[in-house]
Design a protein around this motif. Sequence first.
Motif, short mmCIF file in Angstrom:
data_model
loop_
_atom_site.label_atom_id
_atom_site.label_comp_id
_atom_site.label_asym_id
_atom_site.label_seq_id
_atom_site.Cartn_x
_atom_site.Cartn_y
_atom_site.Cartn_z
N ALA A 475 1.05 -1.17 0.14
CA ALA A 475 0.05 -0.11 0.02
C ALA A 475 0.88 1.21 0.08
CB ALA A 475 -0.88 -0.09 1.25
N GLU A 476 1.90 1.12 0.69
CA GLU A 476 2.68 2.38 0.77
C GLU A 476 3.70 2.70 -0.33
OE1 GLU A 476 4.91 1.87 4.33
OE2 GLU A 476 3.35 2.63 5.92
N ILE A 477 3.64 1.84 -1.17
CA ILE A 477 4.37 1.92 -2.66
C ILE A 477 3.90 3.17 -3.27
CG2 ILE A 477 4.55 1.30 -4.88
CD1 ILE A 477 5.42 -1.57 -3.77
N TRP A 478 2.23 3.25 -2.94
CA TRP A 478 1.60 4.41 -3.78
C TRP A 478 1.24 5.37 -2.86
CZ3 TRP A 478 2.06 3.28 -8.45
CH2 TRP A 478 2.21 1.70 -8.88
N GLY A 479 2.05 5.34 -1.62
CA GLY A 479 1.55 6.66 -0.59
C GLY A 479 0.33 6.39 0.14
N GLY A 480 -0.11 4.99 -0.01
CA GLY A 480 -1.48 4.83 0.62
C GLY A 480 -1.45 4.48 2.15
N ASP A 481 -2.21 4.23 2.87
CA ASP A 481 -2.48 3.66 4.21
C ASP A 481 -2.83 2.34 4.27
OD1 ASP A 481 -1.81 5.98 5.16
OD2 ASP A 481 -3.90 6.80 5.15
N PHE A 482 -2.44 1.59 5.32
CA PHE A 482 -2.82 0.11 5.61
C PHE A 482 -3.10 -0.05 7.05
CE2 PHE A 482 -1.57 -3.81 7.03
CZ PHE A 482 -2.57 -4.75 6.49
N THR A 483 -4.44 -0.36 7.50
CA THR A 483 -4.55 -0.47 9.02
C THR A 483 -5.24 -2.01 9.32
OG1 THR A 483 -6.66 0.80 8.46
CG2 THR A 483 -4.76 1.68 9.83
N VAL A 484 -4.95 -2.67 10.41
CA VAL A 484 -5.71 -3.70 10.77
C VAL A 484 -6.16 -3.61 11.83
CG1 VAL A 484 -5.23 -6.46 10.83
CG2 VAL A 484 -3.68 -4.99 9.66
N PHE A 485 -7.15 -3.85 12.08
CA PHE A 485 -7.70 -3.81 13.65
C PHE A 485 -8.97 -4.97 13.87
CE2 PHE A 485 -11.64 -1.57 12.15
CZ PHE A 485 -10.87 -1.01 11.14
N GLY A 486 -9.23 -5.04 15.30
CA GLY A 486 -10.15 -6.20 15.41
C GLY A 486 -10.05 -6.67 16.78
N GLY A 487 -11.12 -7.38 17.37
CA GLY A 487 -10.92 -8.13 18.44
C GLY A 487 -11.64 -9.31 18.60
N SER A 488 -11.59 -10.13 19.67
CA SER A 488 -12.37 -11.40 19.78
C SER A 488 -13.99 -11.45 19.31
CB SER A 488 -12.04 -12.01 21.25
OG SER A 488 -12.68 -11.06 22.16
N SER A 489 -14.51 -10.40 19.77
CA SER A 489 -15.95 -10.44 19.23
C SER A 489 -16.43 -9.55 18.14
CB SER A 489 -16.68 -9.74 20.47
OG SER A 489 -16.48 -8.52 20.71
N GLY A 491 -14.27 -9.73 14.92
CA GLY A 491 -13.38 -10.27 13.80
C GLY A 491 -12.42 -9.38 13.53
N THR A 492 -11.89 -9.57 12.15
CA THR A 492 -10.74 -8.68 12.06
C THR A 492 -10.91 -7.85 10.80
OG1 THR A 492 -9.19 -10.45 12.53
CG2 THR A 492 -8.22 -8.96 11.11
N THR A 493 -10.66 -6.61 10.66
CA THR A 493 -10.85 -5.83 9.42
C THR A 493 -9.59 -5.28 8.90
OG1 THR A 493 -12.83 -5.16 10.73
CG2 THR A 493 -12.16 -3.73 9.01
N VAL A 494 -9.20 -5.43 7.74
CA VAL A 494 -8.41 -4.79 7.01
C VAL A 494 -8.71 -3.67 6.24
CG1 VAL A 494 -6.54 -5.22 5.27
CG2 VAL A 494 -6.92 -6.89 7.02
N LYS A 495 -7.96 -2.46 6.41
CA LYS A 495 -8.58 -1.45 5.56
C LYS A 495 -7.36 -0.74 4.92
CE LYS A 495 -10.49 2.94 6.25
NZ LYS A 495 -11.11 3.97 7.37
N ILE A 496 -7.37 -0.86 3.51
CA ILE A 496 -6.27 -0.13 2.66
C ILE A 496 -7.05 1.06 2.05
CG2 ILE A 496 -4.84 -2.12 2.59
CD1 ILE A 496 -5.85 -2.21 -0.53
N LYS A 497 -6.07 2.18 1.80
CA LYS A 497 -6.51 3.39 1.10
C LYS A 497 -5.37 3.67 0.06
CE LYS A 497 -7.84 8.12 2.38
NZ LYS A 497 -7.97 9.01 3.41
N ILE A 498 -5.93 3.63 -1.14
CA ILE A 498 -4.71 3.75 -2.21
C ILE A 498 -5.11 5.00 -3.06
CG2 ILE A 498 -3.65 2.98 -4.17
CD1 ILE A 498 -2.96 1.02 -2.02
N PRO A 499 -4.28 6.06 -3.03
CA PRO A 499 -4.41 7.47 -3.93
C PRO A 499 -4.82 6.80 -5.41
CG PRO A 499 -2.52 7.37 -2.55
CD PRO A 499 -3.05 6.07 -2.54
N LYS A 500 -5.69 7.63 -5.84
CA LYS A 500 -6.16 7.35 -7.36
C LYS A 500 -4.94 7.46 -8.41
CE LYS A 500 -11.18 8.19 -6.72
NZ LYS A 500 -12.00 9.00 -6.58
N GLY A 501 -4.03 8.49 -8.00
CA GLY A 501 -3.04 8.92 -9.06
C GLY A 501 -3.60 9.70 -10.10
#
Length: 502
Positions: A475-489, A491-501
């Motif tokens: 994600a960072e190759i494009w200057g984007g963001d990557f986040t992972v978060f979650g908890g036992s109740s 699940g897990t969420t992965v969020k990526i944000k990529i600039p359109k260019g």
Amino acid sequence: MAFTFLYLDMLLPLGIAGGMPYIALILVGMWAISRKLIFFNAILGSVFTIAGFFLSPFNTDETVAAFNRGLTVATLWLTVYFSLMNLRLLEEKERSDLLEKANKQIEEESGYVELSRDIALFTNLSRSLGEAIEYSLRKICNFTGWPVGHLFLIGEDNKTLYPAGIWYLENEKKFKNFQEVTKKSRLEPGEGLPGRVMADGKSHFIFDLQSDLNFPRAGKPDQIEVASGLGFPIMIGDRTVGVMEFFSSDHVKPSERLMEVMDSIGVLLGRILERTRAEEAKEKHNIHLRQLYKRLDSIREEESRRMAREVHDNLGQVLTSLKIELSLLENILPEKKPAVDDSIKMMFNLIEKNIEVVRKISRELRPPVLDSLGIVEAINWQGTTFQEKTGVKFFLTDKTSKCNLDIKRSTTIFRIFQECLTNIVRHAEASEVHVDFYEDSESVIMQVRDNGQGINGHEVNSITSLGLLGMKERAEIWGGDFTVFGGSSQGTTVKIKIPKGS
Ligand SMILES: Nc1ncnc2c1ncn2[C@@H]1O[C@H](COP(=O)(O)OP(=O)(O)OP(=O)(O)O)[C@@H](O)[C@H]1O
Ligand SMILES: [Mg+2]
């Protein structure tokens, strides 16, 4: 002295005046700032005045003489009273002078402490060396009232001082000439004010720049407009790496304490310089690494594309030819025994299966839908395939108007999504996966959410979580963001944000 006055009293018919000289004794006590002496002399004067009454041959009218001497003694003690008052006033003044001096010292000292503290705080927080130096120059100039501050840095050859171009100027117009002359200066160790500081790593001060024989920038007084100068070193360990210089318009001499404070500020700025240089080197290193990763990723992608083509075109072609040849063979065989017939059917089956395997391998290496229909369709295809294979239900919401990312950015999102699916099947124990696509004016955002057992902070930040790290890097190759978060109740969420260019 008292005896002389008594002797005079014996010789002359002085009346009140006979006791007056004893006042001089009290004044002596006051001059010596001694209460004891004042009292001693007053008692001595009083005793001698009374003694004079009995001893003086001139006391013809005794009542007048007694009255006179009584008045004299009273005057003596009045003088004692005023002397003591005066002494008290003197002492009080002395005390208040001392207090004032101490206050002034405390004020000066707290000014220095405040200056060092402000510079330490700001420089510690500042992101760049330029910002830290600019602030320090301004603070020191405001504190000392000196109108010019500037930085010289030592070049990579460790020999030449060159102007860093960072200034504080109280009046740009007035010091324009001096600034111009300084811009052209390149100084060797020992040369000029900064050269002297560089040569021995100590603060230097020039009271009169015009008459100094080793200040190359001095011109006619109206040309440079500076009179006195102070330079102090910026140190990293025992190495001088720069020189800060300050100039005044009038001839002034800085205090020893100011020089000491400047030296400690120099050490502080040295640390900041060291830190920012290390950070710059680290940042450069990171950029190199990122470029390397980008290159590696594009080679890997190119390789997958090439292999997909090879497998599809060559192997697929061979299998299709084999199928054609087999049907020709089947047609030209005159009489078929049932065993031959079965065998031919089996061969057809095998070829058909292999053609399907080849297609599958080639699709997995590089899904053609990604190139032809774009990222959302490719995600849909991959998610549906995943659902068929694993039984984990796949839901897709596309809120983008028309997500037409370029192929390289789409590939990045696609590969991250594949990695998410691998993690879900390996770690999540989930029954559903939800993918949301949306966008803002600058970026495309993909959120992959499962309803599994969730991820914890340790797993997210662990240095062994190379899969997550790879997604972040992608994600960072494009200057984007990557986040992972979650908890036992949750699940897990992965969020990526990529600039359109562009
Ligand atoms: N969807 C998920 N649900 C629960 N835990 C997860 C999920 N994704 C990742 N994890 C946890 O985070 C850890 C790190 O994941 P990461 O993908 O970096 O490594 P990995 O999958 O163990 O190995 P690999 O390097 O092969 O990907 C996993 O070991 C797992 O414990
Ligand atoms: Mg993984």
